[in-house]
Design a protein around this motif. Structure first.
Motif, PDB file in Angstrom:
ATOM      1  N   UNK A 157      33.565  12.752  39.832  1.00 51.17           N
ATOM      2  CA  UNK A 157      33.831  14.010  39.290  1.00 51.17           C
ATOM      3  C   UNK A 157      33.317  14.927  40.075  1.00 51.17           C
ATOM      4  N   UNK A 158      32.348  14.895  40.841  1.00 59.36           N
ATOM      5  CA  UNK A 158      31.686  16.151  41.577  1.00 59.36           C
ATOM      6  C   UNK A 158      32.019  16.313  42.817  1.00 59.36           C
ATOM      7  N   UNK A 159      32.898  15.428  43.318  1.00 58.33           N
ATOM      8  CA  UNK A 159      33.537  15.531  44.599  1.00 58.33           C
ATOM      9  C   UNK A 159      32.364  15.721  45.736  1.00 58.33           C
ATOM     10  N   UNK A 187      33.306  26.008  37.758  1.00 57.89           N
ATOM     11  CA  UNK A 187      34.044  25.659  36.455  1.00 57.89           C
ATOM     12  C   UNK A 187      33.843  23.988  36.112  1.00 57.89           C
ATOM     13  N   UNK A 188      33.882  23.934  34.851  1.00 57.20           N
ATOM     14  CA  UNK A 188      34.383  22.704  34.401  1.00 57.20           C
ATOM     15  C   UNK A 188      35.784  22.473  33.628  1.00 57.20           C
ATOM     16  N   UNK A 189      36.649  21.920  34.436  1.00 60.87           N
ATOM     17  CA  UNK A 189      38.065  21.959  34.020  1.00 60.87           C
ATOM     18  C   UNK A 189      38.602  20.736  33.619  1.00 60.87           C
ATOM     19  N   UNK A 190      39.535  20.952  32.426  1.00 59.30           N
ATOM     20  CA  UNK A 190      40.202  19.665  31.906  1.00 59.30           C
ATOM     21  C   UNK A 190      41.589  19.910  32.026  1.00 59.30           C
ATOM     22  N   UNK A 191      42.292  18.988  32.731  1.00 59.97           N
ATOM     23  CA  UNK A 191      43.459  18.996  33.043  1.00 59.97           C
ATOM     24  C   UNK A 191      44.348  18.298  31.848  1.00 59.97           C
ATOM     25  N   UNK A 224      39.521  15.612  35.032  1.00 54.58           N
ATOM     26  CA  UNK A 224      38.563  16.485  34.788  1.00 54.58           C
ATOM     27  C   UNK A 224      37.708  16.737  36.500  1.00 54.58           C
ATOM     28  N   UNK A 225      37.386  17.898  36.381  1.00 54.94           N
ATOM     29  CA  UNK A 225      36.710  18.403  37.812  1.00 54.94           C
ATOM     30  C   UNK A 225      35.620  19.410  37.280  1.00 54.94           C
ATOM     31  N   UNK A 226      34.425  19.188  38.140  1.00 55.58           N
ATOM     32  CA  UNK A 226      33.452  20.065  38.115  1.00 55.58           C
ATOM     33  C   UNK A 226      33.037  20.693  39.176  1.00 55.58           C
ATOM     34  N   UNK A 227      33.068  22.033  39.425  1.00 60.13           N
ATOM     35  CA  UNK A 227      32.975  22.559  40.708  1.00 60.13           C
ATOM     36  C   UNK A 227      31.810  23.872  40.707  1.00 60.13           C
ATOM     37  N   UNK A 228      30.617  23.706  41.274  1.00 66.15           N
ATOM     38  CA  UNK A 228      29.667  24.619  41.243  1.00 66.15           C
ATOM     39  C   UNK A 228      30.364  26.085  41.801  1.00 66.15           C
ATOM     40  N   UNK A 229      29.343  27.110  41.166  1.00 67.78           N
ATOM     41  CA  UNK A 229      29.592  28.542  41.765  1.00 67.78           C
ATOM     42  C   UNK A 229      29.029  28.545  43.052  1.00 67.78           C
ATOM     43  N   UNK A 230      29.865  29.135  44.136  1.00 65.11           N
ATOM     44  CA  UNK A 230      29.502  29.354  45.738  1.00 65.11           C
ATOM     45  C   UNK A 230      29.728  30.765  45.931  1.00 65.11           C
TER      46      UNK A 230
END
Length: 294
Positions: free
Chosen positions: A73-75, A186-190, A174-180
């Motif tokens: 999920x965090x890649x 974001x936390x995004x649900x497709x 579902x994907x979580x991506x930190x601010x950079x």
């Protein structure tokens, strides 16, 4: 049995599994403390290593691809302080760390554990129910439903649509991506049959994250949902990946444009502190990060 106890945490290996318990030291991240104790079956491991440093070293675990819903999920975007699969070791305990690593390696060889990817999750994901508030909303998950609720910082059009309730069968990915840098996370649900290219700020199925202390906790929600979705290595995984929205690429900015953007960001942070959204400590940390980029 092999055991190593440090301020950063305690790791115990009993021959069949590793038990990773985060420490209570003030330097242990909020994310790791909230995630809590992890039990890693030997079959989920691809390898273990120990890296020495002048003042401290690190024991690192490498899991088999596809074994952990959190890593998927965090890649791989969790920063080092939040990585639950590494342990900081003080220099006077290097001998213990080397023994610990040798014991785990020996068990991997003895049990002939392959390092190949797996097609099912070997870890259960974070405990439920789970609720996290960060950025422009709150995400809750009880195992069957995801609920997204907005706060006063949410963009008006997004907040006007009201809270969102998604069943697990509604969610394709579902994907979580930190601010950079200047890019928010974001936390995004497709959602099935309702993909969107809208940025998280406007997407009613996304929580926008601004790079503050609680942002990594949203990764727990992502991992808990991921653990209950079909494994990406199984049939139909390609469709799940294709269902993810294609986000617009960021325009290439000149150095002058980048400098102006940093100044705008500083002004925004000042306003957030004045209105009470940010504490003085959070404001100082964010300001220092921007000044370094300038």
């Amino acid at each position: 049995m092999a055991e190593i106890i440090q301020k950063d945490g305690t790791w115990v290996f009993d021959g069949d599994a590793l038990r990773l318990t985060p420490g209570r030291d003030k330097n242990v991240s909020l994310f790791r403390k909230t995630l809590g104790e992890l039990v890693i079956p030997l079959g989920a491991l691809a390898g273990v290593s120990f890296e020495q440093g002048k003042k401290a070293g690190r024991v690192r675990l490498r899991l088999r691809d596809g074994a952990d819903p959190l890593l998927h999920a965090t890649g791989g975007r969790l920063t080092e302080p939040n990585d639950p699969y590494q342990l900081i070791v003080e220099s006077d305990r290097y001998g213990v760390a080397e023994y610990f690593v040798d014991e785990v390696r020996g068990a991997l060889l003895l049990d002939e554990v392959p390092a190949d990817p797996v097609d099912e999750y070997l870890l259960p994901g974070p405990s439920l129910p789970l609720s996290v508030s960060a950025g422009d909303g709150t995400a809750s998950f009880d195992g069957d439903h995801v609920r997204l609720e907005w706060n006063w910082k949410t963009e008006d059009a997004k907040a006007a649509a009201g809270s969102r309730s998604l069943t697990l069968t509604d969610i394709a990915a579902v994907e979580w991506h930190p601010a950079a840098g200047l890019e928010n996370g974001h936390l995004r649900f497709t959602v099935r049959n309702a993909s969107t290219k809208a940025p998280p700020k406007y997407d009613p199925n996304s929580v926008e994250l601004w790079g503050f202390k609680k942002d990594p906790l949203m990764a727990l929600v992502a991992a808990a949902v991921q653990a209950r979705l079909p494994h990406p290595a199984r049939a139909g995984a390609t469709d799940v990946q294709d269902a993810r929205p294609e986000l617009p690429s960021a325009p290439v900015a000149s150095a002058e444009d980048g400098h102006d953007a940093l100044l705008r960001r500083l002004r925004e942070l000042g306003e957030l502190r004045r209105t009470g959204v940010l504490t003085d400590e959070e404001f100082t940390m964010a300001k220092q990060a921007i000044l370094k980029r300038m």
